[in-house]
Design a protein around this motif. Sequence first.
Motif, mmCIF file in Angstrom:
data_model
loop_
_atom_site.group_PDB
_atom_site.id
_atom_site.type_symbol
_atom_site.label_atom_id
_atom_site.label_comp_id
_atom_site.label_asym_id
_atom_site.label_seq_id
_atom_site.Cartn_x
_atom_site.Cartn_y
_atom_site.Cartn_z
ATOM 1 N N ASP A 36 0.847 -1.209 0.000
ATOM 2 C CA ASP A 36 0.000 0.000 0.000
ATOM 3 C C ASP A 36 0.872 1.244 0.000
ATOM 4 O OD1 ASP A 36 -2.302 -1.503 0.155
ATOM 5 O OD2 ASP A 36 -2.530 -1.316 2.337
ATOM 6 N N VAL A 37 1.861 1.233 0.903
ATOM 7 C CA VAL A 37 2.713 2.419 1.036
ATOM 8 C C VAL A 37 3.580 2.604 -0.214
ATOM 9 C CG1 VAL A 37 4.689 3.342 2.322
ATOM 10 C CG2 VAL A 37 2.739 2.433 3.541
ATOM 11 N N ALA A 38 4.071 1.498 -0.747
ATOM 12 C CA ALA A 38 4.885 1.601 -1.965
ATOM 13 C C ALA A 38 4.059 2.248 -3.073
ATOM 14 C CB ALA A 38 5.372 0.213 -2.391
ATOM 15 N N LYS A 39 2.839 1.765 -3.242
ATOM 16 C CA LYS A 39 1.973 2.292 -4.315
ATOM 17 C C LYS A 39 1.696 3.783 -4.079
ATOM 18 C CE LYS A 39 -2.176 1.047 -6.878
ATOM 19 N NZ LYS A 39 -3.160 2.092 -6.579
ATOM 20 N N LEU A 60 4.584 -15.329 -0.233
ATOM 21 C CA LEU A 60 3.987 -14.280 0.606
ATOM 22 C C LEU A 60 3.574 -13.089 -0.254
ATOM 23 C CD1 LEU A 60 3.395 -13.601 3.540
ATOM 24 C CD2 LEU A 60 5.773 -12.899 3.819
ATOM 25 N N LEU A 61 4.419 -12.720 -1.195
ATOM 26 C CA LEU A 61 4.071 -11.612 -2.088
ATOM 27 C C LEU A 61 2.839 -11.975 -2.914
ATOM 28 C CD1 LEU A 61 4.766 -8.806 -3.210
ATOM 29 C CD2 LEU A 61 6.300 -9.903 -4.850
ATOM 30 N N GLY A 62 2.797 -13.222 -3.402
ATOM 31 C CA GLY A 62 1.642 -13.676 -4.193
ATOM 32 C C GLY A 62 0.345 -13.571 -3.401
ATOM 33 N N GLU A 63 0.409 -13.977 -2.136
ATOM 34 C CA GLU A 63 -0.800 -13.894 -1.283
ATOM 35 C C GLU A 63 -1.234 -12.448 -1.115
ATOM 36 O OE1 GLU A 63 -0.749 -15.750 2.683
ATOM 37 O OE2 GLU A 63 0.716 -17.130 1.815
ATOM 38 N N ALA A 64 -0.232 -11.580 -0.873
ATOM 39 C CA ALA A 64 -0.555 -10.162 -0.647
ATOM 40 C C ALA A 64 -1.127 -9.537 -1.921
ATOM 41 C CB ALA A 64 0.698 -9.414 -0.198
ATOM 42 N N TYR A 71 -3.983 -4.992 -7.558
ATOM 43 C CA TYR A 71 -2.548 -4.858 -7.305
ATOM 44 C C TYR A 71 -1.661 -5.542 -8.339
ATOM 45 C CZ TYR A 71 -2.198 -1.986 -3.203
ATOM 46 O OH TYR A 71 -2.184 -0.910 -2.366
ATOM 47 N N ARG A 72 -2.129 -6.652 -8.896
ATOM 48 C CA ARG A 72 -1.258 -7.304 -9.881
ATOM 49 C C ARG A 72 -0.911 -6.345 -11.013
ATOM 50 N NH1 ARG A 72 2.040 -7.793 -12.568
ATOM 51 N NH2 ARG A 72 2.931 -9.543 -13.671
ATOM 52 N N ASP A 73 -1.918 -5.595 -11.479
ATOM 53 C CA ASP A 73 -1.664 -4.708 -12.621
ATOM 54 C C ASP A 73 -1.061 -3.371 -12.197
ATOM 55 O OD1 ASP A 73 -2.489 -6.583 -14.454
ATOM 56 O OD2 ASP A 73 -4.593 -6.013 -14.232
ATOM 57 N N SER A 74 -1.034 -3.111 -10.892
ATOM 58 C CA SER A 74 -0.425 -1.854 -10.426
ATOM 59 C C SER A 74 1.093 -1.958 -10.393
ATOM 60 C CB SER A 74 -0.879 -1.533 -9.001
ATOM 61 O OG SER A 74 -2.260 -1.473 -8.933
ATOM 62 N N VAL A 282 10.019 3.033 3.662
ATOM 63 C CA VAL A 282 9.699 3.001 2.214
ATOM 64 C C VAL A 282 9.362 4.420 1.766
ATOM 65 C CG1 VAL A 282 8.048 2.198 0.466
ATOM 66 C CG2 VAL A 282 8.940 0.596 2.160
ATOM 67 N N MET A 283 8.515 5.090 2.547
ATOM 68 C CA MET A 283 8.121 6.470 2.197
ATOM 69 C C MET A 283 9.347 7.371 2.127
ATOM 70 S SD MET A 283 4.673 7.645 4.065
ATOM 71 C CE MET A 283 4.455 6.457 5.365
ATOM 72 N N ALA A 284 10.227 7.217 3.123
ATOM 73 C CA ALA A 284 11.427 8.072 3.179
ATOM 74 C C ALA A 284 12.341 7.784 1.987
ATOM 75 C CB ALA A 284 12.168 7.820 4.495
ATOM 76 N N CYS A 285 12.516 6.508 1.659
ATOM 77 C CA CYS A 285 13.410 6.143 0.544
ATOM 78 C C CYS A 285 12.849 6.620 -0.793
ATOM 79 C CB CYS A 285 13.606 4.624 0.485
ATOM 80 S SG CYS A 285 14.527 3.949 1.889
ATOM 81 N N ALA A 286 11.523 6.576 -0.917
ATOM 82 C CA ALA A 286 10.895 6.976 -2.187
ATOM 83 C C ALA A 286 11.158 8.445 -2.493
ATOM 84 C CB ALA A 286 9.404 6.695 -2.130
ATOM 85 N N LYS A 287 11.492 9.218 -1.456
ATOM 86 C CA LYS A 287 11.758 10.655 -1.657
ATOM 87 C C LYS A 287 13.116 10.901 -2.320
ATOM 88 C CE LYS A 287 8.365 13.015 0.705
ATOM 89 N NZ LYS A 287 7.639 12.131 1.527
ATOM 90 N N ALA A 288 13.857 9.832 -2.583
ATOM 91 C CA ALA A 288 15.195 10.000 -3.199
ATOM 92 C C ALA A 288 15.106 10.788 -4.503
ATOM 93 C CB ALA A 288 15.827 8.633 -3.453
#
Length: 310
Positions: A36-39, A60-64, A71-74, A282-288
Amino acid sequence: MEYIDFGPNKTKVSKVILGCMRIPSKSFEDVVSLLDVAKDSGINFLDIADCYSNGKAESLLGEALKGKSSYRDSFFIQSKCGINKDDDGITYFDFSKEHIIKSVEGSLKRLRTDRLDCLLLHRPDALMDPAEVGEAFNTLRRDGKVLNFGVSNMNPMQIRLLKSGLDCELCTNQVQMSICHTPMLDSGFNANMTNNASVNHDGSILEYCRLKKMVIQAWSVLQYGFFQGVFVGSPLYLKLNSVLDRIATEQGVTSQAVAIAWVLRYSPLMQAVIGTTNPHRVMACAKACDVQLSRKQWYELYLASGNDLP
Ligand SMILES: NC(=O)c1ccc[n+]([C@@H]2O[C@H](COP(=O)([O-])OP(=O)(O)OC[C@H]3O[C@@H](n4cnc5c(N)ncnc54)[C@H](OP(=O)(O)O)[C@@H]3O)[C@@H](O)[C@H]2O)c1
């Protein structure tokens, strides 16, 4: 977030990739929050491999991903194959047609999807037959199971050898790179000298990828050594952290965003594979991608991590 064109179809992918190697330490709910946060942060690219925790990371990723149908297409999903871990404990590299196809079929099943957006050959197999790899790739492409191909941890001659048997493009090379892991740069700065830094360990892989317009994906962007630890905030890197902190304060971001920006600044066709399992990070890193590093600041960070320039 910034995006680049990836592969022959010029798919728009984020410069920051969420690496999923470490998710097996997390619960299903944690992984969903991470996605969710990555998206929300603009990340649309996930990196994983068949061998991470013996397939547990993919499951685990497949389940999520299944939890939310959109999400698959996102996400652009990239997995890897070629590291064979046998039950007797022997690990070896395997680019045989049989292994590649079997591995992809296992990945698709675990990820609960009908296709991989990209498949990487994880580590070079000295015994590879390029034509056999080419047959495997053609079969996977023809069946719609893999849309793009790339490599990881390969030098230019290995890539050229592999390409001699392929009908398709190699879109990317995923290699270890961070401010504290710079052998690929050190040898270039010290060309024609006799010090340790002049030793060219990789055949000028960065320059080769740039010439061939292959996307360079940097892994372990915050680690020093081979998974020895995170340099951000580490007392082992006081000088580096003081420069990171100063630039971070000036630009209103975190130090890890600056460290990732340093990797992305190397060339326009760069991606950084982050490995945190913490949504705030994740949020902080995405600001790179919001960080603007001048040439002087880039070199200052290189020097502050303990490197010299001739
Ligand atoms: N192609 C290859 O051979 C290869 C090899 C290795 C990895 N990879 C890929 O690269 C991805 C990233 O590798 P990596 O996990 O080593 O990358 P990384 O982003 O350099 O390291 C992430 C690790 O650092 C920890 N960490 C501690 N402080 C942190 C901070 N302030 N900010 C962010 N993280 C912090 C994270 O813990 P928390 O989770 O608690 O935040 C996590 O354990 C992997 O997931 C995988 O997809 C590829």
